[in-house]
Design an enzyme around this catalytic site. Structure first.
Site, PDB file in Angstrom:
ATOM      1  N   LYS A  12       0.831  -1.208   0.000  1.00 43.77           N
ATOM      2  CA  LYS A  12       0.000   0.000   0.000  1.00 43.77           C
ATOM      3  C   LYS A  12       0.874   1.270   0.000  1.00 43.77           C
ATOM      4  O   LYS A  12       2.082   1.210   0.264  1.00 43.77           O
ATOM      5  CB  LYS A  12      -0.913  -0.029   1.231  1.00 43.77           C
ATOM      6  CG  LYS A  12      -1.983  -1.145   1.183  1.00 43.77           C
ATOM      7  CD  LYS A  12      -2.897  -1.058   2.405  1.00 43.77           C
ATOM      8  CE  LYS A  12      -4.006  -2.080   2.372  1.00 43.77           C
ATOM      9  NZ  LYS A  12      -4.899  -1.960   3.569  1.00 43.77           N
ATOM     10  N   PHE A  60     -15.658   3.068   7.003  1.00 43.51           N
ATOM     11  CA  PHE A  60     -14.310   3.488   6.597  1.00 43.51           C
ATOM     12  C   PHE A  60     -14.095   3.452   5.084  1.00 43.51           C
ATOM     13  O   PHE A  60     -12.996   3.715   4.604  1.00 43.51           O
ATOM     14  CB  PHE A  60     -13.245   2.628   7.305  1.00 43.51           C
ATOM     15  CG  PHE A  60     -13.387   1.137   7.096  1.00 43.51           C
ATOM     16  CD1 PHE A  60     -12.865   0.513   5.964  1.00 43.51           C
ATOM     17  CD2 PHE A  60     -14.030   0.344   8.042  1.00 43.51           C
ATOM     18  CE1 PHE A  60     -12.983  -0.855   5.760  1.00 43.51           C
ATOM     19  CE2 PHE A  60     -14.149  -1.043   7.854  1.00 43.51           C
ATOM     20  CZ  PHE A  60     -13.620  -1.636   6.704  1.00 43.51           C
ATOM     21  N   ARG A  88      -1.834 -14.380   4.201  1.00 48.16           N
ATOM     22  CA  ARG A  88      -2.573 -13.747   5.301  1.00 48.16           C
ATOM     23  C   ARG A  88      -1.814 -13.891   6.621  1.00 48.16           C
ATOM     24  O   ARG A  88      -1.784 -12.984   7.442  1.00 48.16           O
ATOM     25  CB  ARG A  88      -3.975 -14.358   5.426  1.00 48.16           C
ATOM     26  CG  ARG A  88      -4.906 -14.108   4.260  1.00 48.16           C
ATOM     27  CD  ARG A  88      -5.375 -12.707   4.109  1.00 48.16           C
ATOM     28  NE  ARG A  88      -6.029 -12.170   5.278  1.00 48.16           N
ATOM     29  CZ  ARG A  88      -6.690 -11.007   5.296  1.00 48.16           C
ATOM     30  NH1 ARG A  88      -6.776 -10.260   4.196  1.00 48.16           N
ATOM     31  NH2 ARG A  88      -7.244 -10.555   6.396  1.00 48.16           N
ATOM     32  N   THR A  94      -5.265  -7.163  10.811  1.00 52.58           N
ATOM     33  CA  THR A  94      -5.582  -5.906  10.128  1.00 52.58           C
ATOM     34  C   THR A  94      -5.029  -4.693  10.886  1.00 52.58           C
ATOM     35  O   THR A  94      -4.448  -3.796  10.279  1.00 52.58           O
ATOM     36  CB  THR A  94      -7.128  -5.758   9.994  1.00 52.58           C
ATOM     37  OG1 THR A  94      -7.634  -6.930   9.354  1.00 52.58           O
ATOM     38  CG2 THR A  94      -7.497  -4.533   9.201  1.00 52.58           C
ATOM     39  N   ARG A 105       2.668  -6.550   9.033  1.00 52.87           N
ATOM     40  CA  ARG A 105       1.970  -5.410   9.645  1.00 52.87           C
ATOM     41  C   ARG A 105       2.561  -5.037  11.004  1.00 52.87           C
ATOM     42  O   ARG A 105       2.580  -3.864  11.374  1.00 52.87           O
ATOM     43  CB  ARG A 105       0.478  -5.706   9.721  1.00 52.87           C
ATOM     44  CG  ARG A 105      -0.182  -5.565   8.339  1.00 52.87           C
ATOM     45  CD  ARG A 105      -1.551  -6.150   8.300  1.00 52.87           C
ATOM     46  NE  ARG A 105      -2.319  -5.713   7.124  1.00 52.87           N
ATOM     47  CZ  ARG A 105      -3.505  -6.196   6.792  1.00 52.87           C
ATOM     48  NH1 ARG A 105      -4.069  -7.145   7.525  1.00 52.87           N
ATOM     49  NH2 ARG A 105      -4.136  -5.751   5.719  1.00 52.87           N
ATOM     50  N   HIS A 118      -2.123  -5.316   1.510  1.00 51.69           N
ATOM     51  CA  HIS A 118      -3.409  -5.992   1.296  1.00 51.69           C
ATOM     52  C   HIS A 118      -3.104  -7.417   0.862  1.00 51.69           C
ATOM     53  O   HIS A 118      -2.116  -7.662   0.162  1.00 51.69           O
ATOM     54  CB  HIS A 118      -4.199  -5.299   0.161  1.00 51.69           C
ATOM     55  CG  HIS A 118      -5.352  -6.129  -0.316  1.00 51.69           C
ATOM     56  ND1 HIS A 118      -6.578  -6.123   0.302  1.00 51.69           N
ATOM     57  CD2 HIS A 118      -5.435  -7.052  -1.320  1.00 51.69           C
ATOM     58  CE1 HIS A 118      -7.376  -6.999  -0.313  1.00 51.69           C
ATOM     59  NE2 HIS A 118      -6.706  -7.560  -1.295  1.00 51.69           N
TER      60      HIS A 118
HETATM   61  N1  UDP Z   1      -9.761  -0.668   7.564  1.00 54.73           N
HETATM   62  C1  UDP Z   1      -9.859   0.553   8.208  1.00 54.73           C
HETATM   63  N2  UDP Z   1     -10.587   0.636   9.361  1.00 54.73           N
HETATM   64  C2  UDP Z   1     -11.204  -0.445   9.902  1.00 54.73           C
HETATM   65  C3  UDP Z   1     -11.094  -1.690   9.250  1.00 54.73           C
HETATM   66  C4  UDP Z   1     -10.365  -1.758   8.079  1.00 54.73           C
HETATM   67  O1  UDP Z   1      -9.307   1.547   7.746  1.00 54.73           O
HETATM   68  O2  UDP Z   1     -11.836  -0.327  10.963  1.00 54.73           O
HETATM   69  C5  UDP Z   1      -8.985  -0.752   6.324  1.00 54.73           C
HETATM   70  C6  UDP Z   1      -7.667  -1.455   6.540  1.00 54.73           C
HETATM   71  O3  UDP Z   1      -6.664  -0.743   5.846  1.00 54.73           O
HETATM   72  C7  UDP Z   1      -7.889  -2.821   5.948  1.00 54.73           C
HETATM   73  C8  UDP Z   1      -8.899  -2.536   4.841  1.00 54.73           C
HETATM   74  O4  UDP Z   1      -9.717  -1.506   5.365  1.00 54.73           O
HETATM   75  O5  UDP Z   1      -6.690  -3.373   5.470  1.00 54.73           O
HETATM   76  C9  UDP Z   1      -9.775  -3.703   4.460  1.00 54.73           C
HETATM   77  O6  UDP Z   1     -10.385  -4.209   5.637  1.00 54.73           O
HETATM   78  P1  UDP Z   1     -10.428  -5.775   5.918  1.00 54.73           P
HETATM   79  O7  UDP Z   1     -11.356  -5.991   7.053  1.00 54.73           O
HETATM   80  O8  UDP Z   1     -10.709  -6.508   4.650  1.00 54.73           O
HETATM   81  O9  UDP Z   1      -8.932  -6.091   6.442  1.00 54.73           O
HETATM   82  P2  UDP Z   1      -7.741  -6.909   5.775  1.00 54.73           P
HETATM   83  O10 UDP Z   1      -8.341  -8.001   4.945  1.00 54.73           O
HETATM   84  O11 UDP Z   1      -6.954  -5.917   4.951  1.00 54.73           O
HETATM   85  O12 UDP Z   1      -6.949  -7.428   6.932  1.00 54.73           O
HETATM   86 MG    MG Z   2      -9.794  -7.915   3.447  1.00 50.05          MG
END
Ligand code: UDP
Ligand code: MG
Length: 136
Positions: A12, A60, A88, A94, A105, A118
């Site tokens: 990202k 968000f 993952r 996340t 992360r 991502h």
């Molecule tokens: N995200 C955010 N706020 C939140 C949850 C998610 O900004 O409360 C963003 C975060 O950058 C995340 C992306 O949205 O990577 C996609 O969310 P997802 O739940 O799919 O998480 P990921 O699969 O990336 O772990």
């Molecule tokens: Mg996701």
């Protein structure tokens, strides 16, 4: 059971800006994920909105699309045994605060939104996301 899979990884904007792409690639390679194709691109906000449309009902969503389109990203097709779940695992949770030690992360994420990478969360989404960036 192990299966050869492909998944999509995105470095990202926060991590591209800090020159972390090579470090992140090294983590994949050390863990037997090879980079089959990669390219650096800068999405428009509309393209980011299309990519993240599964999140369109989330509070968000708008900030997420603005962020993903705020600077260049590196998109990569990773290939290896159980690539989807392995990626993952290497990414970590996340929210970097909750990510395990030595995950991408944990090492590099700044916050829940600027979390550096991502990764596709299922084989079906991996196919869709690889098509989105590489097959049109
Ligand atoms: N995200 C955010 N706020 C939140 C949850 C998610 O900004 O409360 C963003 C975060 O950058 C995340 C992306 O949205 O990577 C996609 O969310 P997802 O739940 O799919 O998480 P990921 O699969 O990336 O772990
Ligand atoms: Mg996701």
């Amino acid at each position: 059971m192990s299966k050869l899979e492909q998944t999509l990884s995105i470095v990202k904007p926060d991590a591209v800006e800090r020159n972390l792409t090579e470090n992140i690639k090294t983590i994949f390679l050390k863990n037997n994920l090879i980079v089959k194709e990669s390219k650096k691109i800068h999405l428009s906000k509309e393209e980011a909105a299309e990519f993240y449309k599964v999140h369109q009902s989330k509070p968000f969503y708008d900030a997420l699309c603005s962020y993903l389109s705020s600077g260049p990203i590196m998109v990569m097709i990773l290939e290896g045994e159980n690539a989807v779940s392995l990626n993952r695992k290497l990414m970590g949770a996340t929210d970097p605060k909750n990510a395990d030690e030595n995950t991408i992360r944990k090492l590099y994420g700044i916050s829940i939104d600027k979390n550096s990478v991502h990764g596709s969360d299922s084989l079906d989404n991996a196919k869709r996301e690889i098509d989105f960036f590489f097959r049109n």
